[in-house]
Design an enzyme around this catalytic site. Structure first.
Site, mmCIF file in Angstrom:
data_model
loop_
_atom_site.group_PDB
_atom_site.id
_atom_site.type_symbol
_atom_site.label_atom_id
_atom_site.label_comp_id
_atom_site.label_asym_id
_atom_site.label_seq_id
_atom_site.Cartn_x
_atom_site.Cartn_y
_atom_site.Cartn_z
ATOM 1 C CD GLU A 258 1.784 4.557 -5.166
ATOM 2 O OE1 GLU A 258 2.096 3.361 -5.381
ATOM 3 O OE2 GLU A 258 2.625 5.452 -4.974
ATOM 4 C CD GLU B 50 4.111 6.985 -1.539
ATOM 5 O OE1 GLU B 50 3.019 6.707 -0.979
ATOM 6 O OE2 GLU B 50 4.770 6.145 -2.175
#
Length: 474
Positions: free
Chosen positions: A300, A392
């Protein structure tokens, strides 16, 4: 978004460590073909090293082009798991090209040193086979010749609903905007992400992964190795070995494995570039013969421009490709893998300035109670232009906690099913947050199958994983 937190057949030792493997799918028992009965070009049959099967093994001449060719029979057409047992007493890789019915399946399959000529190892590739007679040829590609080859085991699984995800789909590749199987058909993988290996490794054992593969019917396990937050940087050897172990466990159960370089804080992936090169070089060297991996190189990225993420990817990907030319690579997008939406941008920054590499996909993360229509629409638009993988997501808020928004989550799942976007859910642990699927105290002893120890989010996502893609083969 923000939260606190080619198939190797196991030896008897791994069986003891990981637990017995129950039969799965529509395959038949493997048939063994001894190398001493095969056609050998530029080599000979020997029996001077212990541990071989049958009456001997094939010893390749040390020349490029020496080969052993097996004639094998299949009762019906399907996908064959082809396991080659070998010994390599040198420290030098002796790669070979593997061809089935004249078609190259792997151009440079690694046969690394096994420590001694009497120490045998196995590696597996998958390939389509015809009903009736087939040929399998293993050809040395360097002047060192091939390893000593003991036998091949051939197990054929008929496609279209039988077998494990890997035995059906084989080596994955990006084709256009889709993730495609060995037949060139778009597929969707569904599965679970682990929690951080520094915190919840006890939730990942033989029983829990048996449940994930056989009760949940998961296609893929995402192995989330944090870099900071008491993760990889504190003990690279420990955490790399944990990833190795989980790759083997997923492989043994016929699941795909995503190797997740879980960078989060700091948010610029370049901070960990040197570490990433070291880690992925080792992972790719050891596992490049497997056909069930995906590499996620930046979990991320955040508080950083897309140009910095792109630069990181373009420096790291060639390092991986030097060891493994075939495995798909997942590239994180800006603003916690939101395609920039969480920073007020749109997917166009990636579409108009893509990473200069092939066989890659871009990741998108969402949490249904935090990320509404703006995010959903960005994913939908992006998936029509670039290859997307939702590595995710959660049904809760971006913290991985709080109330579930199953209605919004289902909207995402419907879109992903329609556009063949693969996904993994966060997370397969007994963390106290609502996003962890198991109730507190479940790990390490379970039970893991069924719904008795599942939180509401666990029940919800298990039901959706258990309705798999059709995995087309023709």
């Amino acid at each position: 978004m923000r939260h606190l937190v080619r198939t190797l057949v196991l030896t008897a030792i791994f069986t003891l460590l990981l637990g017995p493997l129950a039969p799965v799918g529509a395959g038949v028992a493997a048939t063994r073909y001894e190398a001493e009965n095969a056609t050998i070009s530029q080599g000979l049959v020997e029996s001077n090293h212990a541990g071989y099967s049958g009456t001997g093994f094939a010893n390749y001449d040390n020349v490029t082009g020496s080969y052993v060719q097996f004639t094998v029979n299949a009762a019906s057409a399907g996908t064959a798991a082809i396991t080659l047992r070998y010994a390599n007493g040198t420290t030098v890789n002796r790669p070979m090209a593997i061809a089935v019915n004249g078609a190259t399946i792997s151009a440079n399959l690694a046969f690394n040193g096994t420590g001694a000529w009497s120490t045998w190892a196995s590696t597996t590739v998958s390939a389509p086979v015809n009903a009736g007679t087939n040929t399998i040829r293993a050809t040395a590609t360097t002047a060192d010749g091939g390893p000593n080859l003991d036998y091949v085991d051939v197990e054929v699984t008929t496609g279209g609903g039988g077998g494990t995800p890997v035995s059906i789909n084989g080596q994955l590749r990006v084709c256009g905007t889709k993730l495609c199987n060995q037949y060139g058909k778009p597929i969707q993988l569904r599965g679970m992400s682990t929690h951080g290996l520094q915190w919840y490794y006890q939730c990942l054992n033989a029983a829990s992964l048996d449940a994930l593969a056989r009760d949940w019917n998961a296609d893929v396990l995402r192995i989330s190795m944090y870099i900071q937050e008491d993760g990889y940087e504190t003990n690279p050897r420990l955490f790399t070995d944990r990833v190795h172990n989980l790759i083997e466990m997923a492989t043994a159960r016929g699941m795909y494995a995503i190797v997740d370089w879980h960078m989060l804080t700091p948010g610029d992936p370049n901070y960990n570039l040197s570490r990433a090169k070291t880690f992925f070089t080792e992972i790719a060297q050891r596992h490049n013969a497997k056909n069930n991996l995906l590499y996620e190189i930046a979990n991320e990225p955040n508080e950083v421009a897309w140009s910095r993420v792109k630069s990181y990817a373009e420096e790291l990907i060639p390092v991986i490709r030097a060891q493994d030319p075939d495995t798909p690579i997942l590239v994180g997008t800006r603003a916690w893998s939101s395609l920039g939406v969480s920073d007020g941008a749109t997917e166009t920054e990636v579409i108009n300035n893509p990473v200069n590499a092939t066989n890659i996909m871009y990741t998108f993360h969402f949490y249904a109670a935090s990320h509404g229509t703006e995010y959903l629409n960005a994913l939908s638009r992006a998936a029509d232009r670039i290859p997307m993988f939702v590595s995710e997501f959660g049904t809760q808020t971006a913290s991985g906690d709080g109330s579930n928004n199953f209605t919004r989550a289902q909207q995402y799942l419907d879109l992903m099913a329609q556009k063949k976007i693969s996904w993994t859910n966060w997370n397969y642990s007994d963390d106290s947050r609502s996003g962890a699927v198991f109730t507190g105290g479940t790990c390490p002893n379970g039970s893991f199958a069924g719904t008795a120890r599942l939180k509401p989010a666990g029940v919800w996502v298990r039901d959706r994983i258990r309705t798999p893609d059709d995995f087309p083969t023709s």
